[in-house]
Design a protein around this motif. Structure first.
Motif, PDB file in Angstrom:
ATOM      1  N   PHE A   5       7.395  -4.734   5.805  1.00 50.80           N
ATOM      2  CA  PHE A   5       8.476  -3.779   5.562  1.00 50.80           C
ATOM      3  C   PHE A   5       7.872  -2.385   5.467  1.00 50.80           C
ATOM      4  N   VAL A   6       8.441  -1.474   6.222  1.00 54.22           N
ATOM      5  CA  VAL A   6       7.958  -0.090   6.235  1.00 54.22           C
ATOM      6  C   VAL A   6       9.129   0.829   5.934  1.00 54.22           C
ATOM      7  N   GLU A   7       8.983   1.624   4.870  1.00 57.42           N
ATOM      8  CA  GLU A   7      10.014   2.591   4.499  1.00 57.42           C
ATOM      9  C   GLU A   7       9.534   3.987   4.876  1.00 57.42           C
ATOM     10  N   HIS A   8      10.424   4.781   5.463  1.00 57.71           N
ATOM     11  CA  HIS A   8      10.057   6.142   5.854  1.00 57.71           C
ATOM     12  C   HIS A   8      11.148   7.114   5.440  1.00 57.71           C
ATOM     13  N   GLY A  20       2.630   4.246   4.004  1.00 59.90           N
ATOM     14  CA  GLY A  20       2.687   3.021   3.214  1.00 59.90           C
ATOM     15  C   GLY A  20       3.397   1.887   3.932  1.00 59.90           C
ATOM     16  N   PHE A  21       3.160   0.669   3.452  1.00 61.15           N
ATOM     17  CA  PHE A  21       3.828  -0.515   3.999  1.00 61.15           C
ATOM     18  C   PHE A  21       3.698  -1.649   2.992  1.00 61.15           C
ATOM     19  N   TYR A  35       3.325   7.628  -3.296  1.00 65.13           N
ATOM     20  CA  TYR A  35       3.977   7.417  -4.591  1.00 65.13           C
ATOM     21  C   TYR A  35       3.552   6.098  -5.211  1.00 65.13           C
ATOM     22  N   ILE A  36       3.844   5.949  -6.482  1.00 62.66           N
ATOM     23  CA  ILE A  36       3.538   4.722  -7.202  1.00 62.66           C
ATOM     24  C   ILE A  36       4.546   3.653  -6.804  1.00 62.66           C
ATOM     25  N   PRO A  37       4.098   2.431  -6.503  1.00 66.72           N
ATOM     26  CA  PRO A  37       5.044   1.375  -6.116  1.00 66.72           C
ATOM     27  C   PRO A  37       6.138   1.179  -7.158  1.00 66.72           C
ATOM     28  N   TYR A  74       0.863  -1.179   0.000  1.00 63.54           N
ATOM     29  CA  TYR A  74       0.000   0.000   0.000  1.00 63.54           C
ATOM     30  C   TYR A  74       0.894   1.223   0.000  1.00 63.54           C
ATOM     31  N   GLN A  75       0.600   2.184  -0.899  1.00 64.72           N
ATOM     32  CA  GLN A  75       1.396   3.394  -0.961  1.00 64.72           C
ATOM     33  C   GLN A  75       0.494   4.616  -0.926  1.00 64.72           C
TER      34      GLN A  75
END
Length: 277
Positions: free
Chosen positions: A230-233, A214-215, A112-114, A108-109
């Protein structure tokens, strides 16, 4: 801190554990004649594989006949193979190795587009506006990695992708109009793949679980490994592997999938955005 082994190593470690258990030996009993401590054998069974000769010694200890070694050796060699990402200067940490062994990705974003669905112009724009812009050579490497990742969507053994994207992403003018239309058309093309599901969450929804950011949830059924979240920040990333940590991510994704337009309505929305871009 010791890096966690990749799924192939963990799978082979579990197979070695089952071989030991089939003999009825404890770790101490199995390791004693090989001068393996219990802690070493425990690490091996968790996927921290031994040297080649030690591996063969374990097979012998567990009663595997020499004529059956070939299959085991092939698994051993495959588990120790360096991933393709090493050629681009990446190590075995971070997201790319996790995705490379995954059978399914649910992402899920919000903003931005994955990456698996991005066109090259979108990638360049995203890297250009990063908090710490990459040098040109490094940026080109990152783009090459992302394009290589996308090849799995159309490979003989394709990655299953379920992507949910917030509608606001479609309306942002991150690219010149022609390139933005190309990106949106690319989303429609990807959604037509049998292994890709794309949903859009309408701007009409108010507060929902996705507003936190997102995650991604990665699944490994072919390896028998548990899911990873996985979570990006903005200043890094976090990886979660314990079931009580991953379960909320799966539940949140399922809830967002229920909130989002189905794929047919999502495509209609993207087409409307293209017409107005």
């Amino acid at each position: 801190m010791r890096n966690k082994p990749n799924p192939r190593k963990r799978l082979l470690g579990r197979k070695l554990q089952r071989l030991r258990e089939d003999t009825g030996m404890t770790q101490a009993e199995a390791g004693e004649p090989l001068r393996f401590s219990t802690s070493k054998l425990s690490r091996i069974e968790l996927g921290h594989l031994p040297k080649y000769n030690e591996f063969l010694a374990l097979l012998d200890r567990y009663g595997v006949i020499v004529s059956d070694y070939d299959g085991w050796v092939r698994q051993y060699d495959r588990a120790l193979e360096k991933g393709w990402w090493h050629a681009y200067g990446l190590n075995d940490k971070g997201y790319v190795p996790l995705e490379a062994d995954a059978d399914e990705v649910r992402t899920y974003q919000l903003s931005y587009i994955p990456g698996l669905l991005q066109t090259e112009p979108w990638m360049r724009a995203a890297f250009a506006c990063a908090r710490m812009p990459l040098p040109p050579r490094r940026q080109q490497n990152e783009i090459a990695v992302r394009l290589r990742r996308q090849e799995r969507l159309i490979s003989d053994n394709p990655l299953t992708l379920h992507a949910i994207v917030d509608e606001s992403v479609l309306w942002r003018r991150d690219l010149p109009s022609a390139e933005m239309r190309q990106q949106l058309e690319h989303l429609i093309e990807c959604a037509a793949l049998p292994n890709v599901t794309l949903q859009i969450i309408s701007l009409d929804f108010g507060i929902h679980p996705g507003r936190d950011g997102g995650f991604t949830v990665l699944s490994y059924p072919s390896f028998g490994e548990p899911d990873i979240a996985f979570v990006e920040h903005g200043i890094g990333a976090m990886q979660f592997e314990k079931e009580h940590e991953v379960k909320p991510a799966r539940l949140a994704f399922d809830h967002l999938a229920d909130l989002a337009f189905d794929e047919e309505d999502s495509i209609r929305l993207i087409q409307r955005v293209i017409a107005e871009t």
